[in-house]
Scaffold this motif. Sequence first.
Motif, PDB file in Angstrom:
ATOM      1  N   ASP A 108       0.813  -1.224   0.000  1.00  0.00           N
ATOM      2  CA  ASP A 108       0.000   0.000   0.000  1.00  0.00           C
ATOM      3  C   ASP A 108       0.842   1.268   0.000  1.00  0.00           C
ATOM      4  N   GLY A 109       2.169   1.100   0.005  1.00  0.00           N
ATOM      5  CA  GLY A 109       3.052   2.252  -0.049  1.00  0.00           C
ATOM      6  C   GLY A 109       3.155   3.033   1.248  1.00  0.00           C
ATOM      7  N   ARG A 110       2.478   2.564   2.294  1.00  0.00           N
ATOM      8  CA  ARG A 110       2.486   3.273   3.572  1.00  0.00           C
ATOM      9  C   ARG A 110       3.567   2.715   4.479  1.00  0.00           C
ATOM     10  N   PRO A 111       4.145   3.539   5.323  1.00  0.00           N
ATOM     11  CA  PRO A 111       5.169   3.035   6.249  1.00  0.00           C
ATOM     12  C   PRO A 111       4.566   2.125   7.309  1.00  0.00           C
ATOM     13  N   PHE A 112       5.401   1.286   7.876  1.00  0.00           N
ATOM     14  CA  PHE A 112       4.974   0.363   8.919  1.00  0.00           C
ATOM     15  C   PHE A 112       4.301   1.108  10.073  1.00  0.00           C
ATOM     16  N   ALA A 113       4.805   2.291  10.400  1.00  0.00           N
ATOM     17  CA  ALA A 113       4.250   3.069  11.510  1.00  0.00           C
ATOM     18  C   ALA A 113       2.782   3.411  11.292  1.00  0.00           C
ATOM     19  N   ASP A 114       2.371   3.599  10.043  1.00  0.00           N
ATOM     20  CA  ASP A 114       0.964   3.891   9.757  1.00  0.00           C
ATOM     21  C   ASP A 114       0.081   2.691  10.122  1.00  0.00           C
ATOM     22  N   THR A 115       0.573   1.492   9.800  1.00  0.00           N
ATOM     23  CA  THR A 115      -0.185   0.288  10.141  1.00  0.00           C
ATOM     24  C   THR A 115      -0.279   0.129  11.652  1.00  0.00           C
ATOM     25  N   VAL A 116       0.813   0.399  12.347  1.00  0.00           N
ATOM     26  CA  VAL A 116       0.804   0.322  13.810  1.00  0.00           C
ATOM     27  C   VAL A 116      -0.258   1.263  14.381  1.00  0.00           C
ATOM     28  N   ALA A 117      -0.263   2.492  13.896  1.00  0.00           N
ATOM     29  CA  ALA A 117      -1.230   3.474  14.397  1.00  0.00           C
ATOM     30  C   ALA A 117      -2.662   3.040  14.120  1.00  0.00           C
ATOM     31  N   ALA A 118      -2.892   2.466  12.944  1.00  0.00           N
ATOM     32  CA  ALA A 118      -4.246   2.034  12.579  1.00  0.00           C
ATOM     33  C   ALA A 118      -4.709   0.886  13.464  1.00  0.00           C
ATOM     34  N   VAL A 119      -3.818  -0.053  13.749  1.00  0.00           N
ATOM     35  CA  VAL A 119      -4.173  -1.189  14.601  1.00  0.00           C
ATOM     36  C   VAL A 119      -4.439  -0.723  16.031  1.00  0.00           C
ATOM     37  N   HIS A 120      -3.596   0.159  16.527  1.00  0.00           N
ATOM     38  CA  HIS A 120      -3.807   0.698  17.870  1.00  0.00           C
ATOM     39  C   HIS A 120      -5.145   1.430  17.954  1.00  0.00           C
ATOM     40  N   ALA A 121      -5.489   2.166  16.917  1.00  0.00           N
ATOM     41  CA  ALA A 121      -6.764   2.877  16.901  1.00  0.00           C
ATOM     42  C   ALA A 121      -7.939   1.905  16.898  1.00  0.00           C
ATOM     43  N   VAL A 140      10.104  -1.530  16.699  1.00  0.00           N
ATOM     44  CA  VAL A 140       9.757  -1.044  18.039  1.00  0.00           C
ATOM     45  C   VAL A 140       9.758   0.476  18.061  1.00  0.00           C
ATOM     46  N   ARG A 141      10.707   1.089  17.390  1.00  0.00           N
ATOM     47  CA  ARG A 141      10.728   2.551  17.320  1.00  0.00           C
ATOM     48  C   ARG A 141       9.479   3.087  16.627  1.00  0.00           C
ATOM     49  N   ALA A 142       8.926   2.278  15.714  1.00  0.00           N
ATOM     50  CA  ALA A 142       7.714   2.685  14.994  1.00  0.00           C
ATOM     51  C   ALA A 142       6.451   2.394  15.787  1.00  0.00           C
ATOM     52  N   GLY A 143       6.601   1.782  16.977  1.00  0.00           N
ATOM     53  CA  GLY A 143       5.450   1.578  17.835  1.00  0.00           C
ATOM     54  C   GLY A 143       5.021   0.149  18.076  1.00  0.00           C
ATOM     55  N   ALA A 144       5.723  -0.833  17.514  1.00  0.00           N
ATOM     56  CA  ALA A 144       5.338  -2.234  17.716  1.00  0.00           C
ATOM     57  C   ALA A 144       5.390  -2.585  19.200  1.00  0.00           C
ATOM     58  N   ASP A 145       4.428  -3.381  19.637  1.00  0.00           N
ATOM     59  CA  ASP A 145       4.321  -3.762  21.039  1.00  0.00           C
ATOM     60  C   ASP A 145       5.128  -5.007  21.380  1.00  0.00           C
ATOM     61  N   ALA A 146       5.480  -5.783  20.369  1.00  0.00           N
ATOM     62  CA  ALA A 146       6.279  -6.995  20.537  1.00  0.00           C
ATOM     63  C   ALA A 146       6.871  -7.337  19.176  1.00  0.00           C
ATOM     64  N   VAL A 147       7.897  -8.183  19.177  1.00  0.00           N
ATOM     65  CA  VAL A 147       8.513  -8.603  17.916  1.00  0.00           C
ATOM     66  C   VAL A 147       8.627 -10.115  17.895  1.00  0.00           C
ATOM     67  N   ALA A 148       8.631 -10.689  16.692  1.00  0.00           N
ATOM     68  CA  ALA A 148       8.772 -12.133  16.528  1.00  0.00           C
ATOM     69  C   ALA A 148       9.782 -12.429  15.436  1.00  0.00           C
ATOM     70  N   THR A 149      10.469 -13.545  15.571  1.00  0.00           N
ATOM     71  CA  THR A 149      11.516 -13.926  14.624  1.00  0.00           C
ATOM     72  C   THR A 149      10.969 -14.689  13.419  1.00  0.00           C
ATOM     73  N   THR A 150       9.693 -14.571  13.175  1.00  0.00           N
ATOM     74  CA  THR A 150       8.966 -15.352  12.170  1.00  0.00           C
ATOM     75  C   THR A 150       9.621 -15.380  10.804  1.00  0.00           C
ATOM     76  N   LEU A 151      10.158 -14.252  10.363  1.00  0.00           N
ATOM     77  CA  LEU A 151      10.623 -14.145   8.983  1.00  0.00           C
ATOM     78  C   LEU A 151      12.112 -14.427   8.800  1.00  0.00           C
ATOM     79  N   SER A 152      12.790 -14.837   9.859  1.00  0.00           N
ATOM     80  CA  SER A 152      14.194 -15.204   9.705  1.00  0.00           C
ATOM     81  C   SER A 152      14.316 -16.386   8.746  1.00  0.00           C
ATOM     82  N   GLY A 153      15.147 -16.215   7.739  1.00  0.00           N
ATOM     83  CA  GLY A 153      15.337 -17.266   6.745  1.00  0.00           C
ATOM     84  C   GLY A 153      14.434 -17.135   5.546  1.00  0.00           C
ATOM     85  N   TYR A 154      13.565 -16.114   5.548  1.00  0.00           N
ATOM     86  CA  TYR A 154      12.614 -15.947   4.455  1.00  0.00           C
ATOM     87  C   TYR A 154      12.758 -14.604   3.747  1.00  0.00           C
TER      88      TYR A 154
END
Length: 232
Positions: A108-121, A140-154
Motif C-alpha cells: 500500500d506504499g504506507r510506512p509500517f508506523a501507519d499500520t501500527v497506528a491504525a491497529v492501535h486505533a 519497536v521505534r515505529a510503535g510495535a508492542d512486541a517482535v517475533a523472529t517469524t521471517l528469519s530465513g525468508y
Amino acid sequence: MGILDALAGGLVVSCQPLPDEPDDPMRDPYVQARVAAAAVRGGAVAIRANGPADVAAIRAAVDVPVIGLHKHGTAGVFITPTAELAVGVAEAGAHLVAVDGTDRPRPDGRPFADTVAAVHAAGALVLADVSTAAEGVAAVRAGADAVATTLSGYTAASPRRDGPDLELVARLAAAVPVPVLAEGRYRDTGQIALAFAAGAHAVVMGNAVTSPLWITRRLVPATPAGARRRTR
C-alpha cells in the motif's frame, strides 16, 4: 493481567492450514477453532491464526489471547501487508495483529508506523514479524508492542536455515524493550528450552503441532512405502 503478560513463559500454538495446499482439509474456520481449543486445553497460552474468518471463529472458541494475521500474496511482504488488512484482523477479534515488520516495500506504499497506528486505533496491539535484529529495533521505534523472529530465513537479509534462529532471539532480547516471540521452525522441546534460554518471552509452534498434513509428510519417508514412493 495484560495480553502480553499472559504469554510470558508459554507456548503459543499457530493454527493455520499449509499456505501451499489450497485443498488442505484443515482449511476451515470451524476446524481451526476446534484445533485451537484442543491446543488451549493442552496448555497453549495463546493462538496464532490467519484470516478474519479463522480469527473470529477461534476467538469465540478459546479464552486465551489470539494473535491474528492476514496473509495476502506469496512473495515479498505478504503477512498482513496493508493497514486495511491489519484493521480487518483487529476487527475480527485479534488481541494482537501480526504484521510484516521488515524494511521491504509494503504493497500500500504506507510506512509500517501507519499500520501500527491504525491497529492501535482499532483497539489491538501489534506484533512485528521480522527477519533481523535491525528490523526489530526499527519496528519497536515505529510503535510495535512486541517482535517475533517469524521471517528469519525468508528474506534476502537473513540466511535460510533448517532449524530456528536462536541467535536472532538472543540479539533481539538484548536490543529491544518489548517481548520477543521465538517463531520459525520450532519442532521439539529441546528447541523450546533453548529459545527461552536465549531470552524469548514466548515460543510459537505451528505445523509441528497442528498440521496432520505436514507431520505425515515428514514421517512417511521413514517407512518402506514412503521409500518406494521416492524411487518411482
